[in-house]
Design a protein around this motif. Structure first.
Motif, PDB file in Angstrom:
ATOM      1  N   ASP A  32       0.814  -1.211   0.000  1.00 25.19           N
ATOM      2  CA  ASP A  32       0.000   0.000   0.000  1.00 25.19           C
ATOM      3  C   ASP A  32       0.852   1.267   0.000  1.00 25.19           C
ATOM      4  OD1 ASP A  32      -2.272   1.516   0.030  1.00 25.19           O
ATOM      5  OD2 ASP A  32      -2.593   1.369   2.184  1.00 25.19           O
TER       6      ASP A  32
ATOM      7  N   LYS B 156      -9.205   0.436   5.649  1.00 23.81           N
ATOM      8  CA  LYS B 156      -9.819   1.341   4.675  1.00 23.81           C
ATOM      9  C   LYS B 156      -9.369   0.994   3.254  1.00 23.81           C
ATOM     10  CE  LYS B 156     -10.305   6.274   3.556  1.00 23.81           C
ATOM     11  NZ  LYS B 156      -9.923   7.663   3.963  1.00 23.81           N
ATOM     12  N   ALA B 157      -8.086   0.708   3.092  1.00 24.48           N
ATOM     13  CA  ALA B 157      -7.569   0.359   1.769  1.00 24.48           C
ATOM     14  C   ALA B 157      -8.191  -0.939   1.264  1.00 24.48           C
ATOM     15  CB  ALA B 157      -6.050   0.234   1.820  1.00 24.48           C
TER      16      ALA B 157
ATOM     17  N   ASP C 250     -11.119  -2.072   2.119  1.00 26.49           N
ATOM     18  CA  ASP C 250     -12.510  -1.745   1.753  1.00 26.49           C
ATOM     19  C   ASP C 250     -12.557  -1.245   0.311  1.00 26.49           C
ATOM     20  OD1 ASP C 250     -13.706  -2.464   4.134  1.00 26.49           O
ATOM     21  OD2 ASP C 250     -13.680  -0.437   4.980  1.00 26.49           O
ATOM     22  N   ARG C 251     -11.598  -0.393  -0.026  1.00 29.13           N
ATOM     23  CA  ARG C 251     -11.551   0.142  -1.389  1.00 29.13           C
ATOM     24  C   ARG C 251     -11.343  -0.979  -2.398  1.00 29.13           C
ATOM     25  NH1 ARG C 251      -7.501   1.429  -4.900  1.00 29.13           N
ATOM     26  NH2 ARG C 251      -7.910   3.096  -6.415  1.00 29.13           N
ATOM     27  N   TRP C 252     -10.415  -1.882  -2.127  1.00 31.57           N
ATOM     28  CA  TRP C 252     -10.169  -2.980  -3.046  1.00 31.57           C
ATOM     29  C   TRP C 252     -11.374  -3.911  -3.137  1.00 31.57           C
ATOM     30  CZ3 TRP C 252      -6.999  -2.759  -6.767  1.00 31.57           C
ATOM     31  CH2 TRP C 252      -5.812  -2.032  -6.655  1.00 31.57           C
TER      32      TRP C 252
ATOM     33  N   GLY D  33     -14.492  -3.055  -2.902  1.00 30.22           N
ATOM     34  CA  GLY D  33     -15.462  -2.393  -3.751  1.00 30.22           C
ATOM     35  C   GLY D  33     -15.105  -2.513  -5.227  1.00 30.22           C
ATOM     36  N   ARG D  34     -13.806  -2.419  -5.528  1.00 33.33           N
ATOM     37  CA  ARG D  34     -13.373  -2.512  -6.922  1.00 33.33           C
ATOM     38  C   ARG D  34     -13.536  -3.937  -7.446  1.00 33.33           C
ATOM     39  NH1 ARG D  34     -11.537   2.499  -7.089  1.00 33.33           N
ATOM     40  NH2 ARG D  34     -10.452   2.802  -9.069  1.00 33.33           N
TER      41      ARG D  34
ATOM     42  N   PRO E   5     -15.098   0.575 -11.615  1.00 31.50           N
ATOM     43  CA  PRO E   5     -15.244   1.655 -10.632  1.00 31.50           C
ATOM     44  C   PRO E   5     -15.462   2.999 -11.311  1.00 31.50           C
ATOM     45  CG  PRO E   5     -13.383   0.240 -10.082  1.00 31.50           C
ATOM     46  CD  PRO E   5     -13.822  -0.153 -11.451  1.00 31.50           C
TER      47      PRO E   5
ATOM     48  N   ASP F   9     -14.273   5.794 -10.542  1.00 34.62           N
ATOM     49  CA  ASP F   9     -13.026   6.564 -10.609  1.00 34.62           C
ATOM     50  C   ASP F   9     -11.888   5.738 -11.206  1.00 34.62           C
ATOM     51  OD1 ASP F   9     -12.815   4.777  -8.529  1.00 34.62           O
ATOM     52  OD2 ASP F   9     -11.770   6.169  -7.182  1.00 34.62           O
TER      53      ASP F   9
END
Length: 311
Positions: A223, A234-235, A237-239, A241-242, A252, A254
């Motif tokens: 990261d 948090k990171a 969570d982002r992955w 979602g992607r 995504p 973005d």
């Protein structure tokens, strides 16, 4: 946070390699003998990227042993030889390609997942060279067998050319030079149905998320610090979602895209292969397990189904 991926996609999240001394006593139990580390890792996580194939030609018996040591539903990805990508740099590589597929990789049978082709940071995009290479790649095991039969004579005593069935064969390309950030490269990958690796390299090399195949291939190298730092909640969570978006055939909002004028091929779902390569400080297996959990997918990191009694 838990997100729901497509129920129709196959999602494999695992680690790059499995034989690391610092992992012993942390990921691997202290009493586990070294020769059984693959057994343990393959029961904790659903996929592993074989990276020994990148550094040296492996023997058919090694592939056969890896097949036998892992569960029936396990899948390997295989990192292709650096001799092709880093030394020959795609120049006159038909014979080396034949040698690679003759080396025993086909003995993984149904456990053979994508083949990863990683290029060095100094390798620039050359359209003619890349096009010739992509045309040579086999897209099923019968094509791979046909190519393997063209191997060099020195392979005669260390080859395995048999296949048990014809299966699809996928390929993914990881680039590390900014010259690849061009629509011409993205179009080329789409034409040949080869995935562009989404490589998180802590900002060191280009980060691209263009969809070029019917599956996505992710390599998460760290990261904040390459090969070392873990991923925060948090990171991850982002992955998650992607991965969920890609698995549903979307992307995504973005997304970091090179080709912004033409949308990727439409589909209802995509398979995902994701490998954590932040292995220096024993972060990779635990980050992989956490990401699986955030996607509502099982892992057996706490209690792998393996008798640790020395065999």
């Amino acid at each position: 946070m838990t997100v729901q991926p497509s129920p129709h996609s196959t999602i494999r999240i695992g680690i790059s390699g499995w034989r690391y001394e610092p992992w012993r006593g942390v990921f691997y139990p202290k009493k586990l003998v070294q020769r059984r580390e693959l057994e343990f890792a393959s029961r904790a996580l659903p996929s592993i990227e074989i990276n020994g194939t990148f550094y040296a030609m492996q023997k058919p018996d090694s592939f056969a042993q890896w097949f036998e040591q892992t569960p029936d539903d396990f899948v390997f990805s295989v990192k292709a030889p650096r001799y092709i990508t880093h030394i020959r740099r795609l120049e006159d590589v038909h014979q080396p390609l034949a040698n690679f597929f003759a080396s025993g990789v086909l003995r993984l049978r149904q456990k053979l997942g994508p083949v990863l082709w990683q290029f060095p940071p100094s390798f620039r995009f050359d359209a003619d060279l890349m096009e010739a290479f992509l045309k040579d790649l086999p897209h099923d095991t019968e094509e791979a067998q046909k190519l393997a039969r063209q191997r060099d004579p020195f392979m005669a005593r260390r080859e395995s050319l048999e296949i048990d069935a014809n299966r699809p064969l996928r390929h993914a390309i990881e680039i590390r030079h900014e010259s690849f950030a061009t629509p011409a490269f993205i179009k080329m990958l789409r034409q040949h149905r080869v995935a562009l690796v989404v490589a998180d390299t802590a900002g060191k090399w280009p980060y691209l998320e263009d969809i070029t195949a019917d599956f996505m291939y992710l390599r998460l190298h760290g990261d904040a610090e390459l090969y070392a730092s873990g991923y925060t909640d948090k990171a991850l969570d982002r992955w998650a979602g992607r991965v969920a978006a890609w698995s549903k055939g979307d992307q995504p909002e973005d997304a970091h895209l090179v080709e912004k004028d033409h949308a990727p091929p439409k589909c209802t779902h995509r398979d995902i292969h994701c490998y954590f390569d932040n292995d220096l400080k024993v972060k990779a297996p635990f980050d992989a397990a956490t990401l699986l959990g955030k996607l509502g997918l099982p892992n057996h990191l706490e209690q792998p189904c393996l008798d640790l009694t020395p065999a």
